[in-house]
Design a protein around this motif. Sequence first.
Motif, PDB file in Angstrom:
ATOM      1  N   GLU A 173       0.834  -1.217   0.000  1.00  0.00           N
ATOM      2  CA  GLU A 173       0.000   0.000   0.000  1.00  0.00           C
ATOM      3  C   GLU A 173       0.861   1.256   0.000  1.00  0.00           C
ATOM      4  O   GLU A 173       1.753   1.421   0.840  1.00  0.00           O
ATOM      5  N   TRP A 174       0.549   2.143  -0.929  1.00  0.00           N
ATOM      6  CA  TRP A 174       1.317   3.383  -1.086  1.00  0.00           C
ATOM      7  C   TRP A 174       0.466   4.373  -1.849  1.00  0.00           C
ATOM      8  O   TRP A 174      -0.552   4.015  -2.449  1.00  0.00           O
ATOM      9  N   MET A 175       0.860   5.622  -1.836  1.00  0.00           N
ATOM     10  CA  MET A 175       0.195   6.633  -2.661  1.00  0.00           C
ATOM     11  C   MET A 175       1.215   7.701  -3.022  1.00  0.00           C
ATOM     12  O   MET A 175       2.081   8.042  -2.231  1.00  0.00           O
ATOM     13  N   ASN A 176       1.117   8.186  -4.253  1.00  0.00           N
ATOM     14  CA  ASN A 176       2.049   9.187  -4.781  1.00  0.00           C
ATOM     15  C   ASN A 176       1.234  10.279  -5.471  1.00  0.00           C
ATOM     16  O   ASN A 176       0.534   9.999  -6.427  1.00  0.00           O
ATOM     17  N   PHE A 177       1.301  11.494  -4.922  1.00  0.00           N
ATOM     18  CA  PHE A 177       0.689  12.648  -5.569  1.00  0.00           C
ATOM     19  C   PHE A 177       1.797  13.403  -6.286  1.00  0.00           C
ATOM     20  O   PHE A 177       2.867  13.624  -5.710  1.00  0.00           O
ATOM     21  N   VAL A 178       1.541  13.786  -7.530  1.00  0.00           N
ATOM     22  CA  VAL A 178       2.551  14.512  -8.306  1.00  0.00           C
ATOM     23  C   VAL A 178       1.877  15.630  -9.097  1.00  0.00           C
ATOM     24  O   VAL A 178       0.790  15.443  -9.636  1.00  0.00           O
ATOM     25  N   SER A 179       2.526  16.766  -9.151  1.00  0.00           N
ATOM     26  CA  SER A 179       2.078  17.850 -10.026  1.00  0.00           C
ATOM     27  C   SER A 179       3.335  18.485 -10.606  1.00  0.00           C
ATOM     28  O   SER A 179       4.450  18.007 -10.357  1.00  0.00           O
ATOM     29  N   VAL A 180       3.167  19.559 -11.348  1.00  0.00           N
ATOM     30  CA  VAL A 180       4.329  20.130 -12.039  1.00  0.00           C
ATOM     31  C   VAL A 180       5.376  20.693 -11.078  1.00  0.00           C
ATOM     32  O   VAL A 180       6.549  20.821 -11.429  1.00  0.00           O
ATOM     33  N   ASP A 181       4.969  21.008  -9.835  1.00  0.00           N
ATOM     34  CA  ASP A 181       5.942  21.613  -8.917  1.00  0.00           C
ATOM     35  C   ASP A 181       5.994  20.966  -7.529  1.00  0.00           C
ATOM     36  O   ASP A 181       6.703  21.461  -6.653  1.00  0.00           O
ATOM     37  N   GLN A 182       5.242  19.895  -7.310  1.00  0.00           N
ATOM     38  CA  GLN A 182       5.224  19.284  -5.978  1.00  0.00           C
ATOM     39  C   GLN A 182       4.986  17.780  -6.112  1.00  0.00           C
ATOM     40  O   GLN A 182       4.218  17.351  -6.963  1.00  0.00           O
ATOM     41  N   ALA A 183       5.653  17.018  -5.234  1.00  0.00           N
ATOM     42  CA  ALA A 183       5.417  15.576  -5.215  1.00  0.00           C
ATOM     43  C   ALA A 183       5.448  15.088  -3.781  1.00  0.00           C
ATOM     44  O   ALA A 183       6.143  15.655  -2.939  1.00  0.00           O
ATOM     45  N   CYS A 184       4.660  14.067  -3.501  1.00  0.00           N
ATOM     46  CA  CYS A 184       4.740  13.422  -2.197  1.00  0.00           C
ATOM     47  C   CYS A 184       4.422  11.952  -2.406  1.00  0.00           C
ATOM     48  O   CYS A 184       3.625  11.597  -3.273  1.00  0.00           O
ATOM     49  N   ILE A 185       5.108  11.127  -1.652  1.00  0.00           N
ATOM     50  CA  ILE A 185       4.844   9.691  -1.727  1.00  0.00           C
ATOM     51  C   ILE A 185       4.920   9.113  -0.329  1.00  0.00           C
ATOM     52  O   ILE A 185       5.822   9.452   0.441  1.00  0.00           O
ATOM     53  N   ARG A 186       3.938   8.289   0.012  1.00  0.00           N
ATOM     54  CA  ARG A 186       3.920   7.584   1.296  1.00  0.00           C
ATOM     55  C   ARG A 186       3.849   6.091   1.006  1.00  0.00           C
ATOM     56  O   ARG A 186       3.008   5.646   0.237  1.00  0.00           O
ATOM     57  N   ILE A 187       4.745   5.354   1.648  1.00  0.00           N
ATOM     58  CA  ILE A 187       4.738   3.892   1.540  1.00  0.00           C
ATOM     59  C   ILE A 187       4.493   3.333   2.929  1.00  0.00           C
ATOM     60  O   ILE A 187       5.240   3.647   3.865  1.00  0.00           O
ATOM     61  N   CYS A 188       3.452   2.529   3.071  1.00  0.00           N
ATOM     62  CA  CYS A 188       3.121   1.988   4.392  1.00  0.00           C
ATOM     63  C   CYS A 188       3.953   0.749   4.675  1.00  0.00           C
ATOM     64  O   CYS A 188       3.890  -0.235   3.936  1.00  0.00           O
ATOM     65  N   ILE A 189       4.746   0.786   5.757  1.00  0.00           N
ATOM     66  CA  ILE A 189       5.731  -0.259   6.057  1.00  0.00           C
ATOM     67  C   ILE A 189       5.323  -1.147   7.230  1.00  0.00           C
ATOM     68  O   ILE A 189       6.026  -2.094   7.555  1.00  0.00           O
ATOM     69  N   ALA A 190       4.209  -0.820   7.878  1.00  0.00           N
ATOM     70  CA  ALA A 190       3.710  -1.647   8.988  1.00  0.00           C
ATOM     71  C   ALA A 190       2.251  -1.274   9.190  1.00  0.00           C
ATOM     72  O   ALA A 190       1.812  -0.201   8.781  1.00  0.00           O
ATOM     73  N   GLY A 191       1.518  -2.153   9.823  1.00  0.00           N
ATOM     74  CA  GLY A 191       0.119  -1.860  10.118  1.00  0.00           C
ATOM     75  C   GLY A 191      -0.190  -2.169  11.565  1.00  0.00           C
ATOM     76  O   GLY A 191       0.621  -2.769  12.285  1.00  0.00           O
ATOM     77  N   THR A 192      -1.338  -1.698  12.017  1.00  0.00           N
ATOM     78  CA  THR A 192      -1.850  -2.074  13.337  1.00  0.00           C
ATOM     79  C   THR A 192      -3.334  -2.334  13.173  1.00  0.00           C
ATOM     80  O   THR A 192      -3.914  -2.056  12.120  1.00  0.00           O
ATOM     81  N   ASP A 193      -3.966  -2.820  14.239  1.00  0.00           N
ATOM     82  CA  ASP A 193      -5.408  -3.077  14.151  1.00  0.00           C
ATOM     83  C   ASP A 193      -6.186  -1.797  13.866  1.00  0.00           C
ATOM     84  O   ASP A 193      -7.125  -1.792  13.083  1.00  0.00           O
ATOM     85  N   VAL A 194      -5.796  -0.678  14.498  1.00  0.00           N
ATOM     86  CA  VAL A 194      -6.533   0.564  14.259  1.00  0.00           C
ATOM     87  C   VAL A 194      -6.017   1.327  13.039  1.00  0.00           C
ATOM     88  O   VAL A 194      -6.691   2.211  12.543  1.00  0.00           O
ATOM     89  N   ALA A 195      -4.836   0.971  12.571  1.00  0.00           N
ATOM     90  CA  ALA A 195      -4.286   1.650  11.400  1.00  0.00           C
ATOM     91  C   ALA A 195      -3.708   0.633  10.413  1.00  0.00           C
ATOM     92  O   ALA A 195      -2.502   0.581  10.181  1.00  0.00           O
ATOM     93  N   PRO A 196      -4.583  -0.195   9.836  1.00  0.00           N
ATOM     94  CA  PRO A 196      -4.096  -1.101   8.799  1.00  0.00           C
ATOM     95  C   PRO A 196      -3.596  -0.290   7.595  1.00  0.00           C
ATOM     96  O   PRO A 196      -3.968   0.879   7.427  1.00  0.00           O
ATOM     97  N   THR A 197      -2.755  -0.889   6.784  1.00  0.00           N
ATOM     98  CA  THR A 197      -2.107  -0.139   5.699  1.00  0.00           C
ATOM     99  C   THR A 197      -3.088   0.528   4.731  1.00  0.00           C
ATOM    100  O   THR A 197      -2.813   1.634   4.274  1.00  0.00           O
ATOM    101  N   PRO A 198      -4.256  -0.087   4.393  1.00  0.00           N
ATOM    102  CA  PRO A 198      -5.147   0.628   3.467  1.00  0.00           C
ATOM    103  C   PRO A 198      -5.698   1.929   4.054  1.00  0.00           C
ATOM    104  O   PRO A 198      -6.074   2.830   3.319  1.00  0.00           O
ATOM    105  N   LEU A 199      -5.736   2.027   5.382  1.00  0.00           N
ATOM    106  CA  LEU A 199      -6.246   3.238   6.018  1.00  0.00           C
ATOM    107  C   LEU A 199      -5.161   4.319   6.086  1.00  0.00           C
ATOM    108  O   LEU A 199      -5.395   5.482   5.782  1.00  0.00           O
ATOM    109  N   GLU A 200      -3.950   3.918   6.476  1.00  0.00           N
ATOM    110  CA  GLU A 200      -2.862   4.896   6.616  1.00  0.00           C
ATOM    111  C   GLU A 200      -2.345   5.330   5.241  1.00  0.00           C
ATOM    112  O   GLU A 200      -1.836   6.441   5.096  1.00  0.00           O
TER     113      GLU A 200
END
Length: 311
Positions: A173-200
């Motif tokens: 699970e990961w997400m990458n936002f990109v535009s012409v002047d900004q980028a961000c990427i989050r890769i989920c490396i662990a989960g918990t019961d309250v924060a499973p990877t699809p949620l985080e």
Amino acid sequence: MFAVKSLCAVAVLASSVAAQAKFQYGTPNPNMAGVVGRNSNGPTNPKTPQENTPINQTSMARLVSVNSVDDWCIYGPPENGQTIANVEGEVVAYCTKPRNNARVIPDGTVTAAHFVKTPLYVQLMALGDFTKIGFAPGDQGGELDPHGATNMGNPVGGNVTSNVSGKDVFYEEWMNFVSVDQACIRICIAGTDVAPTPLECQHTLDEMGCNWVMPGNYADNSFDTCDGDAAYPPGLFPQPDGSTSTFQQYFSSVYTAPGGDVQTFINASPDQQTPSAAYSLPSTSQCTTASSIANGIKSLVSGSSSSAMML
Ligand SMILES: *[C@@H]1O[C@H](CO)[C@@H](O)[C@H](O)[C@H]1NC(C)=O
Ligand SMILES: *[C@@H]1O[C@H](CO)[C@@H](O)[C@H](O)[C@H]1NC(C)=O
Ligand SMILES: *[C@@H]1O[C@H](CO)[C@@H](O)[C@H](O)[C@H]1NC(C)=O
């Protein structure tokens, strides 16, 4: 899992941000279901992440690695001057170093990079002139994730790794936002019961942008590496009464584009307000700064990058 409530309550948001409540997510588990990528890796990718692969600025490789402030990749257009929203299924990996058989981001592109490692994810935030890696001038951006219209990934065959656990690991699970002047990427490396990877690594808030979905440091002209707290999962807003409200984008319409049908979303149903910011800005510590992340590669044009191959 979380009740969807009227977001009229979200007017209290500003005071919540000031409080900076820490997310009580439980004990991170890197082995729980949904963390490690176990299905096949994209057909244009090397089987494993590799450093020092030959520079090929027309590569179609889609393996992204996010390891450090100067060793990361994002997705960008396969052809010069493309608008990312039109090519989300076909974007390719652009990396700060020659790796993964991917394209290399030339010097002068990135003006800031901020790398944060948290117990639940790694996150890279970057600013720059991404027309130098093919983005159309003025491109407002797009969102890439491992699901997409066909659930085969946006891009199809896109995969991600990080080595922050001590070895290279494919993550689901990961997400990458990109535009012409900004980028961000989050890769989920662990989960918990309250924060499973699809949620985080919640991937359905395409319209909201980096600052809202992945709060963090977006200051220009600086490069740093920090440890950080995990943010509240995107779109979740704890309320003073102890409940949690959930912001969702609502399905609006489908239009037919050259690459197939595209769903569009409006940010909130008529009885909801769109929260102005993420619930909180997670705190960071142990920050170290770097002066730049240059690699000696001058441009995407093959003639001028060839000298870099002798590095
Ligand atoms: C590659 O991406 C696909 C699509 O998101 C995913 O199903 C698969 O598990 C990933 N493979 C690896 C090794 O991470
Ligand atoms: C670069 O990548 C493209 C697309 O995968 C491929 O067709 C081409 O042969 C590669 N060039 C080199 C020199 O490897
Ligand atoms: C992760 O990759 C970087 C290369 O960017 C390397 O310097 C570092 O040693 C790697 N870390 C581990 C734990 O393998």
